[in-house]
Motif scaffolding. Structure first.
Motif, mmCIF file in Angstrom:
data_model
loop_
_atom_site.group_PDB
_atom_site.id
_atom_site.type_symbol
_atom_site.label_atom_id
_atom_site.label_comp_id
_atom_site.label_asym_id
_atom_site.label_seq_id
_atom_site.Cartn_x
_atom_site.Cartn_y
_atom_site.Cartn_z
ATOM 1 N N ASP A 1 3.041 7.472 6.144
ATOM 2 C CA ASP A 1 3.543 6.287 5.446
ATOM 3 C C ASP A 1 4.647 5.617 6.254
ATOM 4 O O ASP A 1 4.701 4.388 6.378
ATOM 5 C CB ASP A 1 4.088 6.665 4.076
ATOM 6 N N ILE B 1 7.299 9.875 0.215
ATOM 7 C CA ILE B 1 6.755 9.111 1.336
ATOM 8 C C ILE B 1 6.698 10.038 2.545
ATOM 9 O O ILE B 1 7.702 10.680 2.892
ATOM 10 C CB ILE B 1 7.625 7.870 1.618
ATOM 11 N N ARG C 1 8.883 14.800 3.154
ATOM 12 C CA ARG C 1 8.602 14.459 1.749
ATOM 13 C C ARG C 1 9.675 14.989 0.802
ATOM 14 O O ARG C 1 9.948 14.383 -0.242
ATOM 15 C CB ARG C 1 7.217 14.965 1.354
ATOM 16 N N GLN D 1 0.825 -1.206 0.000
ATOM 17 C CA GLN D 1 0.000 0.000 0.000
ATOM 18 C C GLN D 1 0.860 1.257 0.000
ATOM 19 O O GLN D 1 0.593 2.207 -0.754
ATOM 20 C CB GLN D 1 -0.934 -0.013 1.207
ATOM 21 N N VAL D 2 1.903 1.269 0.831
ATOM 22 C CA VAL D 2 2.789 2.436 0.854
ATOM 23 C C VAL D 2 3.492 2.585 -0.489
ATOM 24 O O VAL D 2 3.682 3.705 -0.981
ATOM 25 C CB VAL D 2 3.801 2.332 2.017
ATOM 26 N N GLN E 1 2.259 1.811 -3.369
ATOM 27 C CA GLN E 1 1.275 2.398 -4.278
ATOM 28 C C GLN E 1 1.149 3.898 -4.051
ATOM 29 O O GLN E 1 1.087 4.685 -5.005
ATOM 30 C CB GLN E 1 -0.076 1.715 -4.102
ATOM 31 N N TRP E 2 1.117 4.306 -2.774
ATOM 32 C CA TRP E 2 1.042 5.742 -2.465
ATOM 33 C C TRP E 2 2.298 6.459 -2.955
ATOM 34 O O TRP E 2 2.225 7.561 -3.496
ATOM 35 C CB TRP E 2 0.860 5.954 -0.966
ATOM 36 N N ALA E 3 3.460 5.827 -2.770
ATOM 37 C CA ALA E 3 4.715 6.431 -3.208
ATOM 38 C C ALA E 3 4.761 6.561 -4.719
ATOM 39 O O ALA E 3 5.278 7.550 -5.256
ATOM 40 C CB ALA E 3 5.901 5.602 -2.712
ATOM 41 N N GLN E 4 4.201 5.582 -5.403
ATOM 42 C CA GLN E 4 4.154 5.640 -6.870
ATOM 43 C C GLN E 4 3.314 6.828 -7.326
ATOM 44 O O GLN E 4 3.673 7.539 -8.270
ATOM 45 C CB GLN E 4 3.567 4.332 -7.421
ATOM 46 N N ARG E 5 2.218 7.058 -6.617
ATOM 47 C CA ARG E 5 1.314 8.153 -6.983
ATOM 48 C C ARG E 5 1.889 9.516 -6.590
ATOM 49 O O ARG E 5 1.808 10.471 -7.362
ATOM 50 C CB ARG E 5 -0.042 7.946 -6.314
ATOM 51 N N GLU E 6 2.471 9.594 -5.390
ATOM 52 C CA GLU E 6 2.910 10.880 -4.852
ATOM 53 C C GLU E 6 4.348 11.241 -5.225
ATOM 54 O O GLU E 6 4.707 12.416 -5.220
ATOM 55 C CB GLU E 6 2.784 10.878 -3.318
ATOM 56 N N THR F 1 13.394 8.720 -3.472
ATOM 57 C CA THR F 1 12.565 7.983 -4.425
ATOM 58 C C THR F 1 13.087 8.148 -5.841
ATOM 59 O O THR F 1 13.193 7.175 -6.608
ATOM 60 C CB THR F 1 11.105 8.459 -4.331
#
Length: 201
Positions: A52, A48, A81, A37-38, A40-45, A88
């Motif tokens: 997260d 982290i 972030r 899940q994290v 997926q969030w990292a891929q979108r945002e 990232t």
């Protein structure tokens, strides 16, 4: 003591493959849900945040009552972030080898509370940022590598750990030839201590 990497024999590979299968049977499909899940969030945002990281603490079963945790909580999420976005970008950079990406990603996190020493939490954040390139580090995986005849000093750092996994994956037999570094770190974590290295080359 210097780092030493090398081949392992077919018996050791079979132990790793069995250990990976054991993890799938014992943990099922649910244990890694937080990590996925994290990711997926990292891929979108592209970064982290503190929430997260809190989820990853639960995944890694780390204590959150240490002074660094309070220091991280009092750090602005925008600052967290900013650091994790740089990390990232580094670990996803296709122009860098996995070990080079690991070094750059780890360096980007070094200024955050909780990331100045040790690689357990940092490796988990970097794995969430690039789940097909990075791997989670822990003492059990380190010990398993040593038991297989692959020695890393405690001062080696995360990039040398990733390099060691890369070396192993480059000569992995089927079905491990399709593994990601994360698959290998799971196998190392689950490798029974009393069987590790019994047939090492």
């Amino acid at each position: 003591m210097t780092d030493r990497t090398g081949d392992i024999c077919s018996d050791d590979w079979q132990r790793l493959i069995t250990a990976r299968e054991m993890y799938a049977r014992s943990s099922g499909i649910h244990y890694d849900e937080i990590l996925h899940q994290v990711a997926q969030w990292a891929q979108r945002e592209g970064s982290i945040g503190k929430a997260d990281i809190g989820a990853l603490l639960l995944f890694k079963r780390l204590r959150a009552d240490a002074p660094w945790a309070r220091a991280l909580m009092t750090t602005a999420d925008t600052a967290v972030r900013q650091a994790t976005a740089a990390a990232t970008a580094a670990v996803r950079n296709p122009a860098l080898s996995r070990s080079e990406a690991a070094r750059a990603g780890r360096a980007a996190l070094a200024g955050l509370p909780g990331f100045t020493r040790g690689d357990a939490l940092a490796s988990t954040v970097l794995t969430a940022a690039a789940p097909h390139r990075m791997a989670v580090y822990d003492r059990r995986a380190h010990t398993a590598l040593s038991s297989l005849g692959i020695s890393l000093t405690h001062a080696s750092g995360y990039s040398r750990y990733i390099a060691a996994l890369d070396d192993l994956l480059s000569q992995a037999p089927s079905p491990a030839h399709a593994w990601t570094p994360r698959d290998l770190d799971i196998a190392l974590y689950c490798l029974p201590p009393n069987s590790a290295g019994m047939g090492s080359a």
